[in-house]
Enzyme design. Structure first.
Site, PDB file in Angstrom:
ATOM      1  CD1 TRP A  21      -2.118   2.126   0.430  1.00 54.61           C
ATOM      2  CD2 TRP A  21      -2.717   1.433   2.469  1.00 54.61           C
ATOM      3  NE1 TRP A  21      -3.065   3.016   0.909  1.00 54.61           N
ATOM      4  CE2 TRP A  21      -3.442   2.611   2.157  1.00 54.61           C
ATOM      5  CE3 TRP A  21      -2.924   0.807   3.692  1.00 54.61           C
ATOM      6  CZ2 TRP A  21      -4.362   3.173   3.047  1.00 54.61           C
ATOM      7  CZ3 TRP A  21      -3.844   1.364   4.568  1.00 54.61           C
ATOM      8  CH2 TRP A  21      -4.558   2.543   4.246  1.00 54.61           C
ATOM      9  CG  ASP A  51      -1.955  -7.551   0.210  1.00 46.79           C
ATOM     10  OD1 ASP A  51      -2.818  -8.384  -0.117  1.00 46.79           O
ATOM     11  OD2 ASP A  51      -2.229  -6.379   0.547  1.00 46.79           O
ATOM     12  CE1 TYR A  56      -4.370  -0.438  -0.997  1.00 44.48           C
ATOM     13  CE2 TYR A  56      -2.616  -2.057  -1.227  1.00 44.48           C
ATOM     14  CZ  TYR A  56      -3.758  -1.616  -0.593  1.00 44.48           C
ATOM     15  OH  TYR A  56      -4.287  -2.343   0.451  1.00 44.48           O
ATOM     16  CG  HIS A 121      -9.736  -3.458  -1.511  1.00 47.38           C
ATOM     17  ND1 HIS A 121      -8.923  -2.593  -2.219  1.00 47.38           N
ATOM     18  CD2 HIS A 121      -9.356  -3.316  -0.211  1.00 47.38           C
ATOM     19  CE1 HIS A 121      -8.109  -1.974  -1.386  1.00 47.38           C
ATOM     20  NE2 HIS A 121      -8.362  -2.385  -0.165  1.00 47.38           N
ATOM     21  CB  SER A 152      -9.392  -7.463   2.057  1.00 46.00           C
ATOM     22  OG  SER A 152      -8.789  -6.608   3.008  1.00 46.00           O
TER      23      SER A 152
END
Length: 327
Positions: A21, A51, A56, A121, A152
């Site tokens: 991220w 990940d 991002y 997500h 997630s």
């Protein structure tokens, strides 16, 4: 480096992996060359799982990982996420057309033919209950777009709902010394269903590094500046939902527990790995030194029962009331 099995995928992945991220955006200024040095150093040290997500840096993080693949011959797994590109972000948007579009865009960014692990997500809670969404993902696996898929989540309840679907291979959830609820209410169920657990936000957005103070300032594009109260996305994503001053006080209580030669961040990561149901933690890193510090946590000795008890005590006395019922 130690390795554990990521649920039904069968992937043997590093217990300290790489959260990408920060190299994408919303963590203040980053330099691509620093980010690439960090990614290379991670591979050097045995990290084999990265990940990321399509949002991002609007795909920038994915594209850096594609560059890493071009520059290295090492084999490593990449997990990405889909869904947060929706605007508005609604349950109805999690349909075949949109998901295919997101996945194909990620594949172009990653310069790959198949996604090793695709994760929904943090969608609206009702998405986790919709059989048709999992059916779409099953179809994408059969097509070869995905090797495996997971979710997630923001809450333990969402995690428990998701793993009722038999092909969910993994759950990514916030788990750290300031967010203990998953260990109490989710880990046993995940173990029973052979679901991998990816511990995200493992350092509570930097609080558990011990480097932040009451005088620390954050850049305008850093979510620790603009999302403390959930203004942009779920409040739990920033400092794990803990009030900043309370978090600093808790850190002071934790410092005496850290062994000589280790850092608080390494202690916090080693605490996560004390839970065998956790497959890996995914701390971020924006330069090689941060990678080295993170990875060293995997080789620390096991924490003692007394250390674990005192971490629990800090949580119970300072943190639990703020976060436990919310996520």
């Amino acid at each position: 480096m130690q390795y554990r099995t990521l649920g039904k995928t069968g992937y043997q992945i590093s217990t300290i992996s790489f959260g990408a991220w920060a190299i994408g955006g919303t963590w203040g200024e980053t330099r691509d060359e620093d980010s690439m040095h960090a990614l290379h150093r991670a591979l050097d040290l045995g990290v084999n799982f990265i990940d990321t997500a399509d949002v991002y840096g609007d795909g920038h993080s994915e594209r850096l990982i594609a560059r890493l693949r071009r520059e290295r011959s090492d084999s490593f797994y990449v997990a990405t996420k889909a869904g947060r590109r929706l605007n508005p972000h609604t349950a109805a948007g999690y349909n075949r057309e949109n998901l295919r579009s997101f996945i194909e865009r990620s594949l172009r960014n990653l310069e790959a033919e198949t996604v090793d692990l695709l994760q929904l997500h943090c969608p609206p809670s009702e998405v986790y209950e919709r059989d048709e969404v999992y059916g779409i993902l099953d179809d994408f696996v059969r097509e070869g777009l995905l090797r495996a898929y997971g979710v997630s989540v923001e809450t333990v309840d969402e995690a428990l709902t998701a793993i009722e679907h038999s092909n969910v291979a993994s759950v990514q959830i916030i788990f750290n010394a300031f967010r203990m609820k998953p260990a109490e209410q989710f880990f046993a169920a995940a173990r029973e269903r052979e679901v991998g657990i990816i511990a995200r936000v493992p350092l509570a957005s930097g609080l558990l590094t011990g480097k932040l103070t009451g005088k620390t300032t954050f850049e305008q594009d850093d979510h620790r500046n603009f999302n403390r109260n959930g203004e942009a996305f779920d409040r739990g994503e920033t400092f794990s939902g803990v009030d900043y001053e309370t978090g600093l006080a808790a850190v002071q209580r934790l410092r005496p527990l850290v062994a000589d030669g280790a850092t608080l961040a390494q202690f916090a990561l080693r605490w996560i790995l004390m839970f065998p149901d956790v497959t890996c933690a995914i701390p971020g890193a924006r330069n090689p030194r941060q990678v080295e510090d993170n990875v060293a946590a995997a080789d620390l000795p096991a924490l003692s029962e007394e250390q674990m008890r005192r971490v629990q005590q800090v949580y119970d006395e300072l943190i639990r009331e703020q976060v436990h019922a919310l996520w």
